[in-house]
Design a protein around this motif. Sequence first.
Motif, mmCIF file in Angstrom:
data_model
loop_
_atom_site.group_PDB
_atom_site.id
_atom_site.type_symbol
_atom_site.label_atom_id
_atom_site.label_comp_id
_atom_site.label_asym_id
_atom_site.label_seq_id
_atom_site.Cartn_x
_atom_site.Cartn_y
_atom_site.Cartn_z
ATOM 1 N N UNK A 178 43.901 2.611 45.428
ATOM 2 C CA UNK A 178 43.652 3.778 44.585
ATOM 3 C C UNK A 178 42.227 3.756 44.051
ATOM 4 N N UNK A 179 41.543 4.871 44.228
ATOM 5 C CA UNK A 179 40.206 4.992 43.662
ATOM 6 C C UNK A 179 40.270 5.739 42.333
ATOM 7 N N UNK A 180 41.454 5.776 41.754
ATOM 8 C CA UNK A 180 41.566 6.363 40.431
ATOM 9 C C UNK A 180 41.156 5.331 39.394
ATOM 10 N N UNK A 221 49.533 4.394 37.026
ATOM 11 C CA UNK A 221 50.488 5.502 37.180
ATOM 12 C C UNK A 221 51.047 5.524 38.592
ATOM 13 N N UNK A 222 50.169 5.298 39.556
ATOM 14 C CA UNK A 222 50.616 5.281 40.949
ATOM 15 C C UNK A 222 51.576 4.119 41.168
ATOM 16 N N UNK A 228 43.454 6.404 48.264
ATOM 17 C CA UNK A 228 43.872 7.532 47.428
ATOM 18 C C UNK A 228 42.803 7.872 46.401
ATOM 19 N N UNK A 229 42.282 9.080 46.461
ATOM 20 C CA UNK A 229 41.237 9.478 45.530
ATOM 21 C C UNK A 229 41.808 10.261 44.361
ATOM 22 N N UNK A 230 40.963 10.527 43.396
ATOM 23 C CA UNK A 230 41.381 11.315 42.245
ATOM 24 C C UNK A 230 40.390 12.439 42.028
ATOM 25 N N UNK A 257 45.627 11.493 39.131
ATOM 26 C CA UNK A 257 46.655 10.492 39.393
ATOM 27 C C UNK A 257 47.503 10.231 38.157
ATOM 28 N N UNK A 258 47.081 10.789 37.008
ATOM 29 C CA UNK A 258 47.780 10.408 35.778
ATOM 30 C C UNK A 258 48.775 11.449 35.304
#
Lengths: 706, 227, 301
Positions: free
Chosen positions: B92-94, B101-102, B25-27, B71-72
């Motif tokens: 997550x790559x956030x 948050x995820x 999952x990217x941001x 993502x936030x």
Amino acid sequence: MYSSSNTEKRNYPANRSEKRPDHTLIPPCQAACPLHMDIREYVDLVAQGRVMEALQSIRSGNPFPSICAYVCTRPCEEACRRSQVDKPVAIRALKRFAVEFGGDRMVQAEAETMYPDKVAIVGSGPAGLACAYYLRLLGYPVTIFEAHTEVGGMLRVGIPQYRLPREVLDTEVRRLNQIGVEIRTNTRVVSLDLLFELNYKAIFITIGAHQSLRMGIDGEDSPGVIDGATFLREVNLGLKPSLGDSVAVVGGGNVAIDAARTAARLGVKRVYILYRRSRKEMPADPTEVEQALEEGIKIRYLITPASIVRKDGQLYLTCVKMKLGKPDTGGRRQPIPIRDSETVKKVASLIIATGQAPQTPRDFGVRIGRGSTIQVDPITLTTNRSGVFAGGDAVTGPATVTEALAAGRMAANRIDDYLQHRYPMPTKQERETLTSELRPETVEMIRKIGRIEPQVLPAETRTKDFKPIELGYGWEEAINEARRCLRCGMGAEILFQDKCATCLTCLRVCPYHVPYLDDSGAVKIPPDQCQACGICVAECPAKAIVLRNPREIRHITEELDHVYKSAAETKSKPFIVGFCCQYGLFGTGTLSSLWRGAKAGVWIVPVLCIAKVETEHLLRAFEMGAEGVFIAGCGEQCARENTTLQVTQRVEKVQKVLTAIGIEPERLKIFVPGTGDIDTAEELNEVFEQISGFYLESLIKQEAKD
Amino acid sequence: MIVAEQKPLEEIMRMIAPYENVLILGCGTCMTVCNAGGEREVSFLHNALRLAQAKSEDMTHSFTESTLKRQCDPEFLEQLPERTNDVDAVLSLGCGIGVQAVAERLTDLPVLPGVNTSFMGMTKETGIWDERCAACGECRLDDTAGICPITRCTKGILNGPCAGTKNGKCEANKEMDCAWVLIYKRLERLQQLEKIRRYYPLRNFRTIPRPKRITSNTGIEAGTSDG
Amino acid sequence: MMANSLFEEKLNSGEFVITTEIGPPKGADISEMVQHIDLLKDKVDAINVTDHQSSVMRFPSLGGCLLVKERGGEPILQVTCRDRNRLALQADLLFAYSRGVVNVLCLTGDSVDVGDHKEAKPVFDADSIQLLRIIKTLESGTDTAGNELKGVPKFYAGASVHPEADFIEPQLIKFDKKVSAGAQFFQTQGIFDLASLRRFMQYASQFDVKILAGIIVLSSAGAARYMNRNVPGIIISQDIVDELADVEKGKGLQKGIEIAARFIKSIKEENLCHGVHIMAVGNEGIVPEIIEAANIISVPS
């Protein structure tokens, strides 16, 4: 292992066979061309060495490209934006190269008859021939009626053979015959009603403008005085009118130049052109004028004969000097005779080439307008008579061959509409035309590669006969010249505005300073400035930028799939994938030895500039089982800046990952030929050996494990 | 902007080892700009992981990719559940905020961090980001001519410079400018040297209790969030 | 009111004061340190015990100072802000006072990154100036949170100063701030150029503080270069490095001693400042030799 069914999420429409949307802008060359040919496309294909595909593109837009290749006046080159950098791309010469290279291939060989409605075309000039070609392909039975013995109109009788060789025209006529166009020569049409009685459902009048205009001076009818059009016709039909040892040609248009140069080739020792305005106002093609001067023809400006007297077999011309006054309604300065400036010139013959007009029989019953031209509706090309269309010089007055071809094509479509009872739709312009100038910061960064002028025979020898004076390009010259094209309007665009994080990467990596921040703080990539190098596309961290080009036959990923399938079939090991710049591979490219001497097991994926190779492509190649991967740019020949730098950074990033996975990073190499002291072929050999070494090692390790 | 670095591939592979179907999952905001976790990095990581699998011939994992604009924010997180139907873990790559948050949103899935969130900083030029702010909560940039002593001085002292400064550089990192030399010079330029002559008392570290909450500009309530 | 400090008395007496420093061991075996204390306690007026010098973890200064006291010497406690927050700092000071260790040198402390525990958490709750004020606060009868103390300590506080800094203005500002914060004595960083010391003393003599010039003993040109590169705050001139490089192998330390003695002699003769602080890093044993070479005899009280 790698499976081509592993479809990853991509920016383009999910279905690969779906045509990608065309967001390109119409470049100025295409806009200027009367036929609106996709010049950008075929020039680019030539640049890649895909000449047959270029020819296919050419033939889809032009019925007789071989003719245009010789005689077109090149409005495209005048509009070409390359001239903002150095000189325009030699488009006509490239077209000629493609046509000659292709020979009879890609020619429409057959046409089906789908409708019973017969169409008559009056006149076999370029407009008529083009109309016949398109109508035939649309499925109509077509008959051309030509009053003369020879087919071609001005192409045959107006343009000298040193400009358009006879064989070229003959070939095109033969091809028309092959697809079923009936041509009746020596058949002068005197009445249109007769044609309708003969069951022709539509008629296209394209009789050209062959009637020379008279000057209206004394002695114009003397023997030894001939009008330009008639003179050229006689010579083109094989006669050799004797002109004596000196000839004066009156006029400043292409007919005057053609007449003068033809006279020189007939052996006349002294040829003069008398023009009543100055050189600047001459309507003739400047290149033609230059060549005429080289051939020893003398041009006298601001002078015109006022009366002619024949005495003792010679003509005595009383000439009056002119000066230029105010511009007329056409914008050209009026010549005003200077009082008491008469001189007398003695010449053996005089050729008057001061203009032509159409000569329409009154029995046709069509409305005639200014300059004796036939009046038509500009959209439908219809005359005042139902079912009668007109086009070409007969409507416009003397104009260019290409304009006539365009008129012929348009007439064919309008006749088709008429016969199928369709209301003609005005062509909707879906794409914008690119008009603006390149910014100086961008021009500065474009690699300057000089125009390769097509060779021309030396002036002293070429006047001895009527052989064509311009020589065609060789393979290398053509490829190199085609590479100069800037591919206007095909550049990058931020397709997915919502993904753009305004990180400004594209702004910073662009070597041409093209993307900019507008007032609202959004990044814009002006399509008229973008040089389509592809660096920003590959660098955008949000993958929001794409190239507008819909035409790339195979996306790099698809190309890799293809390689994988082919490699699997041949089972040759080790298998190495090389991403190579297409410009470098073909023509005189620094990588041409690589292409020609491709080793077994090496699969080349040609890319339009290595800047487009992304890190994912490199990883995929390894995933497919490649033992080694290399990237080869065209090095110093690259017309783009910074490509090597960017790609090297990507290579380093992938090498880091390879190390982490346990794959030797030396299996991935980038090299730029021509930058070191090593010869390309040798460098490549070293790479292959090293990778073969790795491969053998891994085989041994595998055996030890088993 | 928040700046992070993608974790080394070996560490990521170790983290995802127990899971089969992993969503990468990217941001689309900070992580895109600092090249750590945008759509391109997601795609690159996906390819790298697949290649690693192929090399090791251990094909347990399958991957899917997705990138949220941010993502936030809860609205963007709403798009998540439909993308995690057959997923066993989310990589997550956030930044650290995004990962958490995820995780809060997907209560039944393990959420793994794919990047090391490093600092709040600015872009110097493409590819180079420098730390600039420690979120200390009591900004004193007016006293130090706009140069933060907390982030740019290695020791974070308020009455600098220390004796370790040499040639205007810091003793700990010879390529780094001594923040206090920079502050002195800048104050001199602004003719405000009296600011560096003042005594600055002990810092109030109480402004950073964890976790902090700000409620629409009405003030900081320390330590009262439900994190 | 004066603290119960012999060191302070000696400085106030006007005599030329000599101090030196010893570095504690990395470990629990303090025998060598005790030897050094015994060797030096009668030859110098006070002994500094360094506190994790260069951020290398060692036996603490406070422990070393207690040993000095036990063995009959006069200790100077070095307190750095790198490792302790204000609670620990205040606590250590109270403890030191209770055991008669009242001479305190307040330092910010070297950066954690230059030491051998690079991943440790750097504290720096206070800097050297704030530490001086903490001492003042305690002496006033409260802790830094304003609570009343049961039993009020008194210290003889000092700080460091860097007269040979390449960019001197901020250092002078710091010097001012330290004096205002209550520093009464200063030990300088290593002096290698008397001219800068003179210039500095011109400025510093307007304040009622005592200055001890720091003298570093070099053992070789290599050591000099190493210190230049790696030790914070040390700037050794090229002349000195060359002088050391000129001697034959093995004679480096002798040369170092000679250079150090030369400096001390000049300082004393010119009456440049109130004394010297000899820093013989790792070579504590040669300090007596230096003192002799400089023809100074100190009279320990």
